[in-house]
Design a protein around this motif. Structure first.
Motif, short mmCIF file in Angstrom:
data_model
loop_
_atom_site.label_atom_id
_atom_site.label_comp_id
_atom_site.label_asym_id
_atom_site.label_seq_id
_atom_site.Cartn_x
_atom_site.Cartn_y
_atom_site.Cartn_z
N LEU A 149 2.53 2.99 5.35
CA LEU A 149 2.04 3.24 3.74
C LEU A 149 2.52 2.49 2.78
O LEU A 149 1.76 2.23 1.89
N SER A 150 3.55 1.72 3.14
CA SER A 150 4.05 0.77 1.98
C SER A 150 3.27 -0.52 1.86
O SER A 150 3.25 -1.43 1.09
N LEU A 151 2.40 -0.79 2.99
CA LEU A 151 1.65 -1.87 3.00
C LEU A 151 0.20 -1.54 2.01
O LEU A 151 -0.43 -2.63 1.50
N TRP A 152 0.06 -0.30 1.82
CA TRP A 152 -0.80 -0.03 0.58
C TRP A 152 -0.04 -0.21 -0.76
O TRP A 152 1.12 -0.52 -1.06
N HIS A 153 -1.18 -0.21 -1.79
CA HIS A 153 -0.35 -0.60 -3.16
C HIS A 153 -1.27 0.37 -3.98
O HIS A 153 -2.57 0.97 -3.73
N THR A 154 -0.81 0.32 -5.20
CA THR A 154 -1.72 0.99 -6.41
C THR A 154 -2.15 -0.18 -7.41
O THR A 154 -1.30 -0.73 -8.00
N SER A 155 -3.44 -0.52 -7.59
CA SER A 155 -3.91 -1.18 -8.64
C SER A 155 -3.66 -0.65 -10.22
O SER A 155 -3.44 -1.28 -11.19
N ASN A 156 -3.45 0.71 -10.00
CA ASN A 156 -3.12 1.34 -11.42
C ASN A 156 -1.48 1.80 -11.23
O ASN A 156 -1.27 2.79 -10.48
N PRO A 157 -0.49 1.13 -11.77
CA PRO A 157 0.67 1.77 -11.51
C PRO A 157 1.07 3.12 -11.86
O PRO A 157 2.06 3.81 -11.55
N ASP A 158 0.19 3.54 -12.85
CA ASP A 158 0.51 5.28 -13.24
C ASP A 158 -0.33 6.10 -12.05
O ASP A 158 -0.30 7.28 -12.20
N SER A 159 -0.88 5.62 -11.01
CA SER A 159 -1.73 6.35 -9.94
C SER A 159 -0.40 7.56 -9.35
O SER A 159 0.57 6.93 -9.06
N PRO A 160 -0.67 8.66 -9.44
CA PRO A 160 0.44 9.56 -9.00
C PRO A 160 0.11 9.73 -7.48
O PRO A 160 -0.30 10.62 -6.99
N ILE A 161 1.07 8.70 -6.82
CA ILE A 161 1.23 8.96 -5.39
C ILE A 161 2.54 8.05 -5.17
O ILE A 161 2.86 7.12 -5.77
N SER A 162 3.20 8.58 -4.12
CA SER A 162 4.39 8.14 -3.44
C SER A 162 4.27 7.38 -2.22
O SER A 162 4.03 8.00 -1.22
N VAL A 163 4.10 5.96 -2.27
CA VAL A 163 3.51 5.51 -0.87
C VAL A 163 4.66 5.22 0.24
O VAL A 163 4.30 5.08 1.29
N ARG A 164 5.86 5.66 -0.30
CA ARG A 164 7.07 5.51 0.61
C ARG A 164 7.33 6.75 0.91
O ARG A 164 8.60 6.96 1.38
N THR A 165 6.59 7.92 0.52
CA THR A 165 6.94 9.28 1.22
C THR A 165 5.97 9.81 2.04
O THR A 165 5.16 10.56 1.52
N PRO A 166 6.15 9.79 3.26
CA PRO A 166 5.38 10.29 4.22
C PRO A 166 5.38 11.84 4.24
O PRO A 166 6.56 12.35 4.39
N ILE A 167 4.51 12.60 4.62
CA ILE A 167 4.66 14.13 4.84
C ILE A 167 3.72 14.23 5.98
O ILE A 167 2.85 13.57 6.81
N SER A 168 3.91 15.51 6.53
CA SER A 168 3.60 15.85 7.73
C SER A 168 2.12 16.81 7.62
O SER A 168 1.92 17.61 7.01
N TYR A 169 1.37 16.24 8.51
CA TYR A 169 0.05 17.04 8.59
C TYR A 169 -0.28 17.62 10.11
O TYR A 169 -0.30 16.60 11.04
N PHE A 170 -0.45 18.75 10.34
CA PHE A 170 -0.35 19.24 11.64
C PHE A 170 -1.97 19.10 12.00
O PHE A 170 -3.07 19.53 11.57
N ASP A 171 -1.90 18.54 13.32
CA ASP A 171 -3.24 18.42 13.93
C ASP A 171 -3.10 18.77 15.46
O ASP A 171 -1.80 19.10 15.72
N ARG A 172 -4.29 18.76 15.93
CA ARG A 172 -3.90 19.18 17.47
C ARG A 172 -3.56 18.17 18.50
O ARG A 172 -2.97 17.38 17.98
#
Length: 462
Positions: A149-172
């Motif tokens: 996720l840290s390989l991504w970036h935000t062109s707008n530094p105010d974009s509300p996202i934490s690129v270094r904070t992964p969360i879990s998505y439950f899949d099959r």
């Protein structure tokens, strides 16, 4: 089976308003033609490279490389192909133990287990097994996801996202025995189809491609900012992933190689995306189309194609479906040559592919053992994702299917279902939404806003 039919069925012709959409998007026809010709030329050499090297073009790294950080050459390879295999973070014995515990869980609850296809399940509607929770919260998976996720970036530094904070998505999960499949997952891209052009926010992700000229070369598939407001589901499609998922992924529970029911990918991320986005604006010349009897007859030379803003067709795009890619709809991608099976994986290996990567699953499994995976993507912390995490947290506690998946009682009455009391480490609890997210000194304003909003959504007072 509905999920897989959703991937492969074609819809009726699109209404005329989609021709109007093309005219709205294509503001400089000459510049778009220039882009098209440039992309087609680049595709020739890219196709030749994949033909010559096959799956060797896919980046394969030991987990130790993730721990120390990929080299610049490795990063460039990953950004070019959009696919990575990470080996060794999870010990083979540990992954095999996960699979064994899943099999025991299935056996203990065989009268209640559901999945697809019915009667001969390969894709299990299981979300709350102990093995899945252990894998989702495994330190090596969390660290790998954080790095990717840290390989991504935000062109707008105010974009509300934490690129270094992964969360879990439950899949099959999948446990596929040897033999032919009753369904075929052909080349496709998840996360909507016509939405890439119809939704203005989603379309802005590809603005440099649509700009014309040589601007397509500056397309950045790793910019978070324009994707945060993109609507990938304008038509309430069934079985859509409603979160923002930059990296799709799975963790192997078996030894699986080419020809054994494994993943297939088209490893040319920005170039294939440029072609896919420009493709609807062009058609084969009428005098040449009359001679086409099969895909191999389609001329690929740029002079054989003309700009057409009057046809409402968007090849492979059907409202309510995923984006299909076939030899007929996207001939220049030459998917018979460029879609390759990934290299052999062992239990514990992690595989990730960028959300825009064209991918498929082998129709036949000619191996001698099962081909098994846990679907675990890399998902960052955003407000929308936090709202989903809140709902997923509730379904987990009740033993119900995750919110994006078919309902019913799920595993609520299963024997051996994992409980919250069995999860002890704070990092594990955090990715599942049971511990608040903290601030780091290096975080920009956008990351801080995302964390504050997520903690509020999840009911934490920090």
């Amino acid at each position: 089976m509905e999920f897989f039919e959703n991937l492969t069925t074609e819809g009726p012709p699109l209404p005329q308003r989609f021709a109007d959409l093309k005219k709205e998007i294509c503001v400089d026809p000459d510049a778009v033609v220039h882009s098209w010709r440039g992309v087609l030329k680049e595709l020739e050499s890219a196709t030749k490279e994949i033909e010559e090297r096959g799956s060797e073009v896919i980046l394969q790294v030991p987990y130790s490389d993730i721990e120390r950080g990929l080299s610049e050459e490795q990063v460039q390879t990953l950004k070019k192909t959009g696919v990575i295999i990470v080996r060794g973070g999870v010990p083979k014995e540990e992954a095999l133990a996960w699979k064994q515990s899943i099999k025991e869980y299935i056996a203990a609850n065989q009268d209640k287990v559901t999945g697809s296809p019915p009667g001969n399940i390969v894709f299990y509607e299981l979300y709350n097994t102990k093995a899945q929770i252990l894998a989702r919260t495994h330190p090596a998976l969390i660290a790998t996801q954080k790095y990717l996720l840290s390989l991504w970036h935000t062109s707008n530094p105010d974009s509300p996202i934490s690129v270094r904070t992964p969360i879990s998505y439950f899949d099959r999960l999948r446990i596929r025995p040897p033999g032919p499949s009753v369904f075929t997952l052909g080349p496709h891209i998840d996360g909507g189809s016509i939405e890439r052009w119809e939704d203005p926010a989603f379309r802005s992700c590809f603005s440099r491609i649509l700009e014309g000229g040589d601007a397509w070369r500056q397309h950045d598939p790793f910019d978070f900012s324009p994707r945060l407001d993109a609507n990938q589901d304008l038509y309430n499609a069934p079985n859509q992933c409603s979160i923002f998922r930059p990296w799709q992924g799975w963790t192997a529970l078996s030894n699986t190689g080419a020809g054994e029911g494994t993943l297939r990918v088209l490893p040319m991320l920005p170039l294939a995306t440029a072609y896919l986005i420009l493709r609807p604006f062009f058609r084969l010349r009428s005098d040449l189309a009359a001679g086409v009897r099969q895909p191999s007859d389609i001329p690929l030379d740029a002079d054989a194609w003309v700009l057409d803003l009057n046809d409402p067709a968007f090849p492979g795009s059907t409202p309510g479906k995923t984006q299909a890619v076939t030899p007929e709809t996207h001939p220049h991608l030459r998917i018979d040559k460029t879609v390759v099976s990934i290299p052999r994986v062992q239990p514990g290996d992690q595989v990730y592919w960028h959300t825009d990567v064209i991918h498929a699953v082998e129709s036949d499994h000619n191996g001698s053992e099962d081909s098994s995976v846990l679907y675990i993507p890399a998902v960052p912390l955003t407000e929308r994702n936090a709202a989903y995490l809140r709902d997923q947290r509730a379904t987990f506690l009740q033993g119900l299917p995750a919110p994006d998946f078919p309902g019913g009682e799920g595993e609520s009455r299963f024997v051996g279902r994992v409980g919250l009391e069995e999860i002890e480490h704070p990092d594990a609890l955090r990715v599942l939404g049971f511990e608040p997210f903290g601030y780091k000194s290096y975080m920009n304003e956008g990351e801080r806003r995302a964390i504050a909003a997520a903690n509020e959504i999840l009911g934490f007072r920090v």
